[in-house]
Design an enzyme around this catalytic site. Structure first.
Site, mmCIF file in Angstrom:
data_model
loop_
_atom_site.group_PDB
_atom_site.id
_atom_site.type_symbol
_atom_site.label_atom_id
_atom_site.label_comp_id
_atom_site.label_asym_id
_atom_site.label_seq_id
_atom_site.Cartn_x
_atom_site.Cartn_y
_atom_site.Cartn_z
ATOM 1 N N ASP A 143 0.827 -1.208 0.000
ATOM 2 C CA ASP A 143 0.000 0.000 0.000
ATOM 3 C C ASP A 143 0.859 1.254 0.000
ATOM 4 O O ASP A 143 0.536 2.249 -0.644
ATOM 5 C CB ASP A 143 -0.925 0.001 1.228
ATOM 6 C CG ASP A 143 -2.049 -1.019 1.066
ATOM 7 O OD1 ASP A 143 -2.269 -1.479 -0.091
ATOM 8 O OD2 ASP A 143 -2.683 -1.373 2.076
ATOM 9 N N CYS A 144 1.946 1.199 0.757
ATOM 10 C CA CYS A 144 2.793 2.398 0.836
ATOM 11 C C CYS A 144 3.826 2.478 -0.285
ATOM 12 O O CYS A 144 4.325 3.546 -0.603
ATOM 13 C CB CYS A 144 3.461 2.483 2.206
ATOM 14 S SG CYS A 144 4.143 0.921 2.792
#
Lengths: 390, 139
Positions: A131-132
């Protein structure tokens, strides 16, 4: 009056351009002429150096973040694998790592030198994507100006002595000590002997964590004791080990280095290594330090090991002085055998001279170690155990 | 004058007494440095030829007519001074001290005249500063 100087007093003289700086070669005659006591008053700094293949060498890099960003795994630099089990865009490239397509003809040492020479390097990396860090692949070019940081961090350099190598078998051996001819056809040795940093400071009085050094043209630092640090090794009357003793972990900025003092080495049928140029200044704090730096090749001995014995502990065939090794021929078991170095004394001398000039010009301050090395550390071996436990 | 030749024999000339002719007819002192030659198979002979300029030139002209290919030159082993870091790893490998370390400067020097062209120095150099252009095959 005893000749005692502090680091501050010596640095003050360096700043004023008044420091007397000589190389570890030159100091031998000075001590012979003036005696230890007068020489200790006269000389402020002695420069030591080495330029030899040092496998435990490599560089940390931070590439900066792409957009969208990637948490890099499987990092390749010019198709040489780098270790990236660190934060997203940090990696470590080891000198001995071989190219996936060129094998040992191109490796980590070549990548590091290409970077220092300002060349562009192909960076490839992949990632599972998070996600990051959503990006899954990246292919780009980097150079020394593009990256955030690029610094050498060498876990083990500048051995305090090293065993010489020969081969009693009937076939040539291809080793990190070069090609060893059959039937004791040659003896190869490394270390710069009387110019070697830790042989001039055998008890680590002035060389320790934080010592500023010459590292491949840059001002670098001793960052830790080197791996396989073995200060507890048996010593001779001069306090010198006649086998590998202390080692240095060193670091320095690749951007300030030059490939004149950093070179890839390829040893046939062994692999890649790297010639690293290191210079260490020794401040003459007192007569004891002066006495140690006056060591000469005739006082330094090393063992000769038989590399044809394929075991951890190779049998010693005898002990020999560096003076004998430097003569080009030694007598071993009644036979005359040609000798050759693997460490470049010519380059080592160049480094000692360059470091001397930098100190004389006030461009290189000496540093007191922030932490000294342990004096009685011994080497452990890896035992093959059948079950876990101590 | 001394000159070093690598003579390549085509198979049909391997039975000819070429060395004898060079000595007998051209008055050359021939020192065979390396021979890799069998009857009726292409082979090489590395020789150091010593004679005056006329004798050398006449011998070269005669060799050209025989069909023996002459690769002249001091040595086909090329030591690149600019690349060399003067470690010395080649010097005890060299059987004739053609590669040696100067005991005062500790720089490597190469004397082509002493070179046997065995080629052992080529893989011994960790920097890749020595190359072999002589076409002889080495084990």
């Amino acid at each position: 009056m005893a000749a005692r100087k502090t680091y501050d007093e010596i640095n003050q003289k360096i700043k004023e351009g008044n420091a007397v700086v000589v190389t570890a070669d030159e100091v031998i005659d000075i001590v012979a002429e003036k005696g230890v006591r007068e020489a200790a008053k006269y000389v402020d700094v002695v420069t030591t150096a080495t330029f030899g293949p040092m496998c435990s060498t490599g560089a940390f890099m931070n590439f900066g973040h792409a957009d969208p960003p990637i948490r890099m795994t499987n990092v390749l630099l010019n198709n040489v694998p780098a270790y990236a089990g660190l934060a997203a865009v940090d990696a470590y490239i080891g000198a001995t790592e071989a190219s996936l397509d060129k094998g040992i003809n191109y490796g980590g040492a070549h990548v590091i030198c290409d970077l220092v020479d300002g060349k562009s390097i192909r960076l490839s990396a992949s990632s599972p994507g998070t996600d990051c860090y959503p990006r899954k692949n990246i292919e780009t070019w980097i150079n020394l100006d593009d990256v955030n940081e690029a610094y050498l961090y060498n876990p083990r350099n500048a051995y305090q002595n090293y065993s010489a190598a020969t081969n009693t078998s009937d076939r040539p051996l291809y080793t990190y000590m070069g090609i060893l001819k059959p039937g004791m056809g040659n003896v190869h040795y490394c270390t710069s002997g009387q110019l070697n940093p830790l042989l001039n400071d055998p008890h680590y009085r002035t060389i320790g964590i934080g010592t500023r050094i010459f590292l491949a043209g840059a001002q670098g630092f001793v960052s830790w004791m080197g791996t396989q640090f073995s200060s507890g090794r048996k010593r001779n009357a001069k306090g010198l080990p006649d086998a590998p003793g202390g080692t240095l972990a060193v670091s320095g900025d690749l951007r300030s280095m030059t490939t004149e003092f950093l070179k890839p080495a390829v040893f046939k049928d062994y692999g890649i290594s790297m010639f690293v140029g290191i210079g260490v200044p020794i401040p003459i704090l007192d007569e004891e330090v002066m006495s140690c730096v006056s060591v000469s090749d005739k006082d330094i001995f090393t063992t000769i090991e038989d590399y044809s014995v394929k075991r951890r502990d190779k049998p010693s065939l005898g002990t020999v002085s560096y003076e004998e090794l430097r003569s080009g021929i030694i007598t071993l078991q009644g036979r005359k055998i040609p000798t050759a170095p693997i460490t470049s004394l010519h380059k080592s001398r160049q480094i000692a001279e360059l470091l001397k000039q930098e100190i004389e010009k006030g461009e290189f301050e000496i540093t007191k170690p922030v932490q000294s090395f342990p004096l009685n550390k011994t080497l452990k071996s890896l035992e093959v155990k059948s079950k876990e436990g101590r | 004058m001394k000159t070093k030749w690598l003579l390549t024999f085509p198979p049909e000339l391997t039975g000819e007494p070429v060395t004898y002719t060079l000595i007998k007819n051209f008055n050359l002192k021939i020192n065979i440095l390396k021979a890799s030659i069998d009857l009726n198979v292409s082979g090489n002979l590395l020789v150091l030829a010593d004679g005056n300029k006329n004798e050398i030139d006449s011998a070269l002209a005669w060799l050209g007519n025989t069909g023996v290919i002459v690769h002249p030159g001091d040595s086909q082993i090329v030591w690149n001074d600019a690349l060399c870091v003067h470690c010395g790893a080649c010097t005890a490998i060299c059987p004739t001290k053609a590669l040696s370390l100067d005991p005062s400067s500790w720089m490597v020097a190469f004397e082509g005249e002493k070179c046997l062209e065995c080629g052992h120095c080529v893989p011994a150099c960790p920097i890749g500063a020595i190359s072999n252009n002589n076409g002889l095959h080495h084990a």
